[in-house]
Design a protein around this motif. Structure first.
Motif, PDB file in Angstrom:
ATOM      1  N   GLY A  27       9.990  79.141 105.830  1.00 33.44           N
ATOM      2  CA  GLY A  27       8.991  79.875 106.591  1.00 33.44           C
ATOM      3  C   GLY A  27       8.739  81.258 106.020  1.00 33.44           C
ATOM      4  N   ASP A  28       7.570  81.782 106.321  1.00 31.91           N
ATOM      5  CA  ASP A  28       7.167  83.106 105.865  1.00 31.91           C
ATOM      6  C   ASP A  28       7.612  84.139 106.882  1.00 31.91           C
ATOM      7  OD1 ASP A  28       5.816  85.472 105.140  1.00 31.91           O
ATOM      8  OD2 ASP A  28       4.085  84.367 104.381  1.00 31.91           O
ATOM      9  N   PHE A  29       8.285  85.199 106.407  1.00 26.65           N
ATOM     10  CA  PHE A  29       8.741  86.243 107.312  1.00 26.65           C
ATOM     11  C   PHE A  29       7.590  86.803 108.145  1.00 26.65           C
ATOM     12  CE2 PHE A  29       9.426  90.725 108.292  1.00 26.65           C
ATOM     13  CZ  PHE A  29      10.610  90.659 108.999  1.00 26.65           C
ATOM     14  N   ARG A  30       6.408  86.889 107.559  1.00 31.60           N
ATOM     15  CA  ARG A  30       5.278  87.494 108.271  1.00 31.60           C
ATOM     16  C   ARG A  30       4.785  86.639 109.425  1.00 31.60           C
ATOM     17  NH1 ARG A  30       1.734  90.939 103.881  1.00 31.60           N
ATOM     18  NH2 ARG A  30       3.455  91.445 102.489  1.00 31.60           N
ATOM     19  N   ASP A  31       5.212  85.387 109.474  1.00 27.16           N
ATOM     20  CA  ASP A  31       4.864  84.531 110.612  1.00 27.16           C
ATOM     21  C   ASP A  31       5.860  84.688 111.755  1.00 27.16           C
ATOM     22  OD1 ASP A  31       2.661  83.453 109.289  1.00 27.16           O
ATOM     23  OD2 ASP A  31       3.852  81.823 108.405  1.00 27.16           O
ATOM     24  N   ILE A  46       8.493  95.181 106.992  1.00 26.66           N
ATOM     25  CA  ILE A  46       7.129  94.780 107.328  1.00 26.66           C
ATOM     26  C   ILE A  46       7.069  94.466 108.814  1.00 26.66           C
ATOM     27  CG2 ILE A  46       5.313  93.069 106.967  1.00 26.66           C
ATOM     28  CD1 ILE A  46       6.397  92.676 104.144  1.00 26.66           C
ATOM     29  N   PHE A  47       6.171  95.119 109.506  1.00 24.98           N
ATOM     30  CA  PHE A  47       5.971  94.871 110.924  1.00 24.98           C
ATOM     31  C   PHE A  47       4.546  94.376 111.125  1.00 24.98           C
ATOM     32  CE2 PHE A  47       9.262  98.172 110.702  1.00 24.98           C
ATOM     33  CZ  PHE A  47      10.259  97.553 111.418  1.00 24.98           C
ATOM     34  N   THR A  48       4.418  93.181 111.668  1.00 23.11           N
ATOM     35  CA  THR A  48       3.100  92.575 111.819  1.00 23.11           C
ATOM     36  C   THR A  48       2.536  92.797 113.217  1.00 23.11           C
ATOM     37  OG1 THR A  48       3.954  90.441 112.586  1.00 23.11           O
ATOM     38  CG2 THR A  48       3.776  90.760 110.192  1.00 23.11           C
ATOM     39  N   SER A  54      13.725  81.768 110.766  1.00 19.71           N
ATOM     40  CA  SER A  54      12.690  81.473 109.774  1.00 19.71           C
ATOM     41  C   SER A  54      12.259  82.774 109.100  1.00 19.71           C
ATOM     42  CB  SER A  54      11.488  80.801 110.435  1.00 19.71           C
ATOM     43  OG  SER A  54      10.970  81.603 111.491  1.00 19.71           O
ATOM     44  N   GLY A  55      12.026  82.673 107.785  1.00 18.98           N
ATOM     45  CA  GLY A  55      11.656  83.852 107.022  1.00 18.98           C
ATOM     46  C   GLY A  55      12.836  84.726 106.648  1.00 18.98           C
ATOM     47  N   HIS A  56      14.041  84.293 106.984  1.00 17.10           N
ATOM     48  CA  HIS A  56      15.264  85.039 106.676  1.00 17.10           C
ATOM     49  C   HIS A  56      16.211  84.157 105.866  1.00 17.10           C
ATOM     50  CE1 HIS A  56      13.802  87.339 110.124  1.00 17.10           C
ATOM     51  NE2 HIS A  56      14.697  88.275 109.888  1.00 17.10           N
ATOM     52  N   GLY A  57      16.954  84.781 104.947  1.00 19.04           N
ATOM     53  CA  GLY A  57      18.046  84.098 104.269  1.00 19.04           C
ATOM     54  C   GLY A  57      17.669  82.750 103.681  1.00 19.04           C
TER      55      GLY A  57
END
Length: 268
Positions: A82-86, A183-185, A75-78
């Motif tokens: 979904g949001d990458f930050r999640d 981005i690292f959350t 999720s959040g890739h390709g």
């Protein structure tokens, strides 16, 4: 005309519920006739996707030897939703389990690159917890980065990055692989602590082959050596590539990857 590896049809599954639901994209190649070999399953790295060089070459190799191949995007890739930050390691492990269950992979050789090696190791732990250890016939780990949030990021945080995590719940850093920053959350870092694997012996119950570049600027080869030390009960082989970088996507690197997988097919 037969499809190339990159054109294998995308299928999707929903993982999670309610606000946590996300659409996961995958490409599943089925060998015909049905293969007796383990399937190849690709676990990509941080911010990579299933159309990268190594992932595509893995499917091409599966076609050449006549076995199945499964690639997917977290999720959040390709192509996944979904949001990458999640994204967290826990979420991405959950998605990996859902993909191999959906694809009905009975036995597999998992190929995990960078962060994907960490997720692969956690997935093996979860399968063993489910009593399904026999599904994993081998692991090929490329520039493995288990526990990278705790081992490689947290100890090197700057004062500005610490302040950004506190104020914005994330920090950014320039990427040499993309014009967009990494981005690292805070969620990723905190969840990473709960998913550490380098806290004691790691038992996979299958052959493991580590491919590691000695000129890797992102994950030092000493990290791969440390991982190997945590696998005292496994059949572990390490190939150190003197001039290898983090990606290990050159033609000669891909050849070594195929050699490692081919050796595992002989043992499976």
């Amino acid at each position: 005309m037969s499809m190339t590896s990159a054109d294998t049809e995308i299928t999707r599954i929903e993982v999670g519920e309610d606000l946590g639901a996300r659409s996961i994209a995958m490409r599943i190649f089925r060998a015909e006739p049905a293969s007796k070999h383990p399937a190849f399953v690709w676990f990509g790295g941080y911010r990579s996707d299933m159309t990268g060089t190594k992932a595509v070459e893995l499917e091409r190799y599966a076609r050449a030897v006549g076995t199945d191949c499964v690639r997917f995007d977290y999720s959040g890739h390709g192509a996944s939703g979904g949001d990458f930050r999640d994204g967290t390691i826990s979420r991405w492990v959950e998605e990996g389990l859902a993909v191999i269950d959906h694809a009905a992979v009975a036995r597999m050789i998992i190929v995990g690159s960078s962060m994907g090696a960490w997720i692969a190791l956690r997935l093996v732990q979860e399968l063993r917890r489910r009593g399904e250890a026999a599904r994993v016939a081998g692991l090929v780990l490329i520039a493995p980065a288990p526990d990278f949030t705790a081992e490689l990021i947290e100890p090197n945080l700057t004062a500005a990055e610490i302040a950004s995590l506190a104020e914005r719940s994330y920090f950014e850093e320039a990427s040499e692989y993309s014009p967009e920053p990494n981005i690292f959350t805070r969620a990723l870092i905190e969840d990473g602590r709960d998913n550490r694997v380098l806290t004691g012996p790691i038992e996979t119950g299958c052959p493991v082959h580590i491919l590691q570049g000695m000129r890797d600027p992102d994950v030092p080869y000493t990290h791969a050596l440390r991982l190997m030390e945590h696998m005292p009960a496994d059949d572990v082989v390490m190939t150190l590539i003197r001039d290898g970088d983090h990606r290990l996507s050159r033609e000669e690197d891909i050849a070594k990857l195929k050699q490692a997988i081919g050796a595992m097919l002989l043992k499976a």
